[in-house]
Design a protein around this motif. Structure first.
Motif, PDB file in Angstrom:
ATOM      1  N   ALA A   7      -8.401   4.765  -1.038  1.00 40.76           N
ATOM      2  CA  ALA A   7      -7.655   3.625  -1.581  1.00 40.76           C
ATOM      3  C   ALA A   7      -8.175   2.292  -1.053  1.00 40.76           C
ATOM      4  O   ALA A   7      -7.820   1.236  -1.558  1.00 40.76           O
ATOM      5  N   PHE A  14       0.887   3.978  -2.936  1.00 45.10           N
ATOM      6  CA  PHE A  14       0.661   5.386  -2.619  1.00 45.10           C
ATOM      7  C   PHE A  14       1.831   6.245  -3.116  1.00 45.10           C
ATOM      8  O   PHE A  14       1.630   7.277  -3.777  1.00 45.10           O
ATOM      9  N   ARG A  59      -6.019   1.776  -8.238  1.00 42.83           N
ATOM     10  CA  ARG A  59      -7.190   2.329  -7.561  1.00 42.83           C
ATOM     11  C   ARG A  59      -7.050   3.854  -7.408  1.00 42.83           C
ATOM     12  O   ARG A  59      -7.996   4.609  -7.605  1.00 42.83           O
ATOM     13  N   LEU A  60      -5.843   4.301  -7.046  1.00 44.02           N
ATOM     14  CA  LEU A  60      -5.625   5.731  -6.830  1.00 44.02           C
ATOM     15  C   LEU A  60      -5.486   6.503  -8.134  1.00 44.02           C
ATOM     16  O   LEU A  60      -5.660   7.728  -8.158  1.00 44.02           O
ATOM     17  N   VAL A 107      -3.289  -1.117  -5.578  1.00 43.32           N
ATOM     18  CA  VAL A 107      -3.515   0.168  -4.903  1.00 43.32           C
ATOM     19  C   VAL A 107      -3.241   1.326  -5.866  1.00 43.32           C
ATOM     20  O   VAL A 107      -4.010   2.283  -5.939  1.00 43.32           O
ATOM     21  N   ARG A 108      -2.149   1.198  -6.628  1.00 46.57           N
ATOM     22  CA  ARG A 108      -1.822   2.261  -7.569  1.00 46.57           C
ATOM     23  C   ARG A 108      -2.948   2.475  -8.578  1.00 46.57           C
ATOM     24  O   ARG A 108      -3.358   3.593  -8.850  1.00 46.57           O
ATOM     25  N   THR A 120       0.840  -1.192   0.000  1.00 45.46           N
ATOM     26  CA  THR A 120       0.000   0.000   0.000  1.00 45.46           C
ATOM     27  C   THR A 120       0.879   1.249   0.000  1.00 45.46           C
ATOM     28  O   THR A 120       0.611   2.204  -0.744  1.00 45.46           O
ATOM     29  N   TRP A 169       1.888   6.841  -6.765  1.00 42.82           N
ATOM     30  CA  TRP A 169       0.847   7.766  -7.195  1.00 42.82           C
ATOM     31  C   TRP A 169       1.199   9.195  -6.808  1.00 42.82           C
ATOM     32  O   TRP A 169       1.013  10.131  -7.576  1.00 42.82           O
TER      33      TRP A 169
END
Lengths: 270, 274
Positions: A192, A85, A161-162, A158-159, A81, A88
């Motif tokens: 996220a 983050f 998603r963001l 996660v990337r 995560t 991003w």
């Protein structure tokens, strides 16, 4: 949507489903077969389930599998995560090499990953022994190896998603007086979260099902369920392994159904 | 980006990957330049022999014995054939699922995922029970069947994701312009499914290439595929240096394939895929 499809397509689809379910059906049927050596039907019995439950190694393997999956998922979800983050949020020079590094565990064949860890742990053991420490391959070596391939899946989930959100979010939070940690916890993380949970679920599943990497990193004293099943298959499967398979299939179906029921109301609201 | 910010976000993960991925890869490269001394023992002198052997030169007999190139070729061929059969079975299936109403669609997807979540080894092993009466285990045919079976869900899911998004108006437009059905499909629909198709092919082909479990369980032979060859060096043969060089060969083929794909599809294509 149009639900009419060409009859040939329909037939093809059902044949494919039959292909997918044939082995599963066979396993379930044979787990109730009253014959120790497989291929002929000798009447219905449930005794193999009793045999299965009496096996301590199976119980231990189930416990080991869950222990590795839970621990490695927790570690890789945190690390992944943070990477997702960071990818991003920041621009930096070695973005491409880092993306490349993240892609490696996904594209390297698992047998290569496995032998890589085998040699790595051998060297580490050598070095540690020189300084008076000693360890056996087991829970820790397997767990570390699982984390290594899980990180990528979490980070990339996660990337992506963001990816839809602009960085102004963080700036806005900062303008409103949030510290970087506050803005991460109160603004970014909630956004996220579906990505984090999706990544964690993927990581967990990968760990549960992993055989190859575990096989090369587990040593002799520590067996997960896939390793135990492999050993059984190599030795010639006894019907209690069919019973085990049937239970696992049953468990999977139940888990999916429960997840479906839990997820449905949220879907309708959206 | 400041050092502090790096340490707080990317840092721990990058350190982890460096320690558990980069360092092991470097170690493996080092091993590939060493010599096997005793069983599973490694030592000097440094040598290029393992790399020569990988490409078929036998230092002992001083001649070309490209046995493992043959194994590599067989692996490539088998992986390609399995992928092809996955395309033939899975591509129509993705369309079938995508064209159902929502409730049936979810159910069909679920039915596709259930075997995929059932332990891989168990599913492969079940084929022994099915094929044994036909005398097909162990054999290359059984391996082939097992591979297709194991990878089919991996193939269908990405293809389905792109079929879901197909703009069917293009098909109607092509038909309105007088294209026969096949032509209308090929020009109106097929290009739209291409990203999913390529993703599915890679997700099938790459693991199939490195596979050793299916051929181990269903194929019988110990060095049938390149994956088995690698595994055997770390098991019975106990030749880690040679196994390391073989691993690099396998990794090289995979990376070469991805690089070729990235060149044709562009950087964006590769990123979308991942």
């Amino acid at each position: 949507m149009k639900s009419r499809t060409h009859p040939a397509l329909t037939a093809w689809a059902w044949l494919t489903y039959a292909f997918l379910y044939l082995p599963i059906l066979v396993l379930v049927v044979f787990s109730f077969n009253d014959s120790k050596f497989g291929a002929t039907w000798a009447g219905f019995t449930t005794k193999w389930y009793g045999v299965l439950f009496a096996r301590e190694d199976v119980r231990e393997a189930v416990l080991n599998t869950l222990l590795v999956a839970v621990t490695s998922t927790a570690v890789s979800t945190v690390l992944g995560t943070l990477i997702g983050f960071g990818l991003w949020r920041y621009d930096f020079r070695w973005r491409t090499p880092l993306t490349f590094l993240l892609v490696m565990p996904i594209v390297i064949p698992d047998v290569v990953m496995g032998v890589m860890f085998l040699m790595f742990y051998a060297i580490v053991r050598g070095l540690l022994e020189r300084s008076g420490w000693t360890y056996e391959n087991g829970f820790w070596t397997v767990m570390f190896a699982h984390v290594t391939f899980q990180i990528s899946y979490v980070a990339l989930t996660v990337r992506s998603r963001l990816a839809g959100y602009g960085r102004e979010l963080e700036e806005a939070a900062a303008d409103l007086g949030a510290s970087p940690i506050q803005s991460f916890r109160q603004v970014i993380l909630p956004l996220a979260l579906p990505g984090v949970l999706g990544g964690a679920l993927l990581a967990f599943t990968l760990s549960l099902d992993d055989f190859v990497v575990t096989y090369f990193t587990s040593g002799s004293g520590f067996k997960t369920l896939p390793v135990l099943i492999y050993t059984a298959v190599k030795k010639g499967v006894t019907p209690d392994i069919n019973a085990l398979s049937t239970l696992l299939i049953l468990f999977t179906v139940l888990a999916i159904l429960v997840a479906n029921v839990l997820l449905r109301p949220r879907k309708e609201r959206a | 980006m400041t050092v502090r910010r790096f340490l707080a976000t990317l840092g721990p993960g990058v350190v982890w990957l460096a320690a558990f991925l980069v360092v092991p890869a470097v170690i493996m490269f080092g091993y590939s330049l060493l010599t096997r001394t005793d069983l599973a023992q490694v030592g000097g002198p440094w040598t290029l022999e393992n790399w020569q052997r990988v490409f078929g030169y036998d230092a002992l007999f001083r001649e070309w014995i490209p046995d493992n190139l043959r194994v590599l070729w067989r692996s490539l061929w088998l992986a390609a054939l399995s992928t092809l059969l996955c395309v033939l079975m899975g591509y129509p299936l993705a369309f079938f699922i995508a064209r159902q109403d929502d409730r049936r669609k979810n159910l069909l997807l679920l039915l596709l995922i259930i075997p995929f979540w059932t332990n891989f080894l168990i599913r492969v092993y079940a084929w022994i029970l099915i094929l044994r009466p036909f005398g097909l285990v162990p054999s290359m045919t059984a391996t082939f069947l097992g591979m297709v079976y194991a990878f089919l869900p991996f193939f269908v899911l990405p293809v389905y994701a792109s079929v879901e998004k197909v703009d069917w108006r293009l098909l109607e437009a092509a038909q309105d312009l007088g294209a026969p059905p096949t032509r209308a499909f090929m020009s109106g629909v097929f290009p739209q499914t291409l990203p999913g198709l390529v993703a599915g092919i890679l997700l099938t082909f790459i693991p199939a290439l490195g596979m050793f479990v299916v051929s181990d369980i269903l194929g019988g032979a110990k060095t049938a595929l390149i994956g088995n060859l690698v595994q055997n060096q770390f098991g019975q043969a106990g030749d880690w240096p040679y196994g390391s060089a073989l691993s690099f060969l396998l990794m090289g083929v995979v990376l070469l394939g991805l690089w070729l794909y990235a060149r044709t599809a562009g950087q964006k294509g590769l990123e979308e895929l991942l």
